[in-house]
Design a protein around this motif. Structure first.
Motif, PDB file in Angstrom:
ATOM      1  N   ASP A  17       0.800  -1.218   0.000  1.00  0.00           N
ATOM      2  CA  ASP A  17       0.000   0.000   0.000  1.00  0.00           C
ATOM      3  C   ASP A  17       0.832   1.267   0.000  1.00  0.00           C
ATOM      4  O   ASP A  17       0.287   2.358  -0.216  1.00  0.00           O
ATOM      5  N   ARG A  22      -2.954   3.139   5.526  1.00  0.00           N
ATOM      6  CA  ARG A  22      -3.794   2.274   4.697  1.00  0.00           C
ATOM      7  C   ARG A  22      -3.607   0.809   5.074  1.00  0.00           C
ATOM      8  O   ARG A  22      -4.576   0.040   5.172  1.00  0.00           O
ATOM      9  N   ASN A  25      -5.326  -0.029   8.388  1.00  0.00           N
ATOM     10  CA  ASN A  25      -6.770  -0.182   8.217  1.00  0.00           C
ATOM     11  C   ASN A  25      -7.109  -1.538   7.628  1.00  0.00           C
ATOM     12  O   ASN A  25      -8.065  -2.200   8.044  1.00  0.00           O
ATOM     13  N   ARG A  26      -6.323  -1.951   6.661  1.00  0.00           N
ATOM     14  CA  ARG A  26      -6.596  -3.229   5.994  1.00  0.00           C
ATOM     15  C   ARG A  26      -6.372  -4.409   6.926  1.00  0.00           C
ATOM     16  O   ARG A  26      -7.104  -5.407   6.873  1.00  0.00           O
ATOM     17  N   HIS A 133     -10.779   3.493  -2.689  1.00  0.00           N
ATOM     18  CA  HIS A 133     -10.281   3.520  -1.315  1.00  0.00           C
ATOM     19  C   HIS A 133     -10.839   2.359  -0.501  1.00  0.00           C
ATOM     20  O   HIS A 133     -10.136   1.775   0.328  1.00  0.00           O
ATOM     21  N   ASN A 137      -8.385  -0.321   1.256  1.00  0.00           N
ATOM     22  CA  ASN A 137      -8.438  -0.509   2.708  1.00  0.00           C
ATOM     23  C   ASN A 137      -9.023  -1.854   3.110  1.00  0.00           C
ATOM     24  O   ASN A 137      -9.240  -2.107   4.300  1.00  0.00           O
ATOM     25  N   SER A 139     -11.979  -2.843   2.791  1.00  0.00           N
ATOM     26  CA  SER A 139     -13.336  -2.713   3.317  1.00  0.00           C
ATOM     27  C   SER A 139     -14.341  -3.425   2.426  1.00  0.00           C
ATOM     28  O   SER A 139     -15.492  -3.623   2.827  1.00  0.00           O
TER      29      SER A 139
END
Length: 293
Positions: A17, A22, A25-26, A133, A137, A139
């Motif tokens: 990343d 980032r 978060n992942r 994004h 991340n 998500s």
């Protein structure tokens, strides 16, 4: 001295990343914890892996060499996980989808649900930048987006082609023909999406190429609000053709311009390290089938 697998995973995430924020978060970790993992790895082997502290981070020569090997390591790990540990989609689970193109996401979910009725779906809608994004991340598991990230850590498959069209109230003067005359914008309010929207970017490219300026512009943001304001004849606007559901209040008109100015290509994307996950792999396959059908 045995390598620390968690430290390698932390390094690989940051290297992929180019950002501690980032990657944290992942991995669902705090930034201090992730940074400590990297520092401990560097201290253990007396080597510097990154230069600089602001994203995008730069790998040193030692970092580049290690990254080549962790890519192989975690790809093999993902392959083993897909082989042994993941539930086939027909048996259930959850597939998280991010998209800037709701109709195409709905096409994919409908096709997938028919063959895997026990699989659940969570769909998050945003513009292209927000959707990218979400994928970066972790998500979402897959993204359906017109502006892919363009990085080797992400796998892309072509999914759809669409084009920009003009819309106006059904009883507006501009709605008499099947083709929209761009010169009409000089006397009309132009309703636009937010600046980061792919629709807005395509619209601005079109108007700049034809040296057209609207009488006045009004920023309205969402597709739904654009449709409602157009239906009330507060102005005219542009949308992509598949995003214009039938509405008796609105006239959809083609644009007699160079196709390259109004065309958009859409992709389905996932993180390369997860492309063999059964549910993600089947999503990529279904997108290819839908594209050619």
């Amino acid at each position: 001295m045995a390598v620390n697998f968690q430290q390698l995973r932390s390094f690989h995430a940051v290297a992929s990343d180019r950002s501690v924020t980032r990657a944290a978060n992942r991995l669902a970790m705090t930034q201090p914890t992730l940074s400590k993992q990297i520092k401990d790895l560097e201290a253990r082997y007396q080597v510097q892996l990154f230069s600089g502290s602001r994203p995008p981070l730069t790998l040193t020569s030692a970092g580049e060499a290690l990254f080549e090997r962790t890519r192989d390591l975690f790809q093999t790990s993902a392959d083993i996980e897909a082989l042994l540990g993941d539930t086939p989609p027909e048996e259930g689970g959850l597939l998280r989808i991010g998209t800037d193109s709701p109709p195409y996401a709905a096409d994919l979910v409908a096709a997938y649900a028919r063959e895997a009725p026990n699989l659940d779906f969570k769909v998050t809608i945003g513009n292209a930048r927000d959707t990218n994004h979400l994928l970066m991340n972790a998500s979402v598991d897959i993204a359906i987006v017109c502006e892919p990230i363009g990085h080797n850590d992400y796998t892309y498959r072509p999914y759809y082609e669409d084009r920009l069209v003009a819309i106006a109230a059904a009883d507006a003067p501009e709605a008499k023909g099947s083709t929209f005359d761009l010169s009409a914008l000089s006397r009309r309010v132009l309703l636009t999406r937010e600046p980061r929207s792919r629709t807005r970017l395509a619209m601005e490219r079109l108007l700049e190429a034809h040296e057209v300026s609207p009488f006045r512009a009004m920023e309205v943001h969402t597709r739904e609000m654009i449709r409602e304001t157009v239906a009330r004849d507060l102005g005219v606007s542009f949308m992509f053709a598949r995003e214009c559901p039938p509405d008796a209040r609105i006239k959809v008109m083609e644009l007699d311009v160079e196709p390259a100015l109004i065309s958009v290509s859409g992709y389905i994307a996932c993180r390369t390290e997860r492309r063999r996950h059964p549910a993600i792999r089947r999503a990529l396959e279904l997108a290819e089938i839908l594209q050619t059908s």
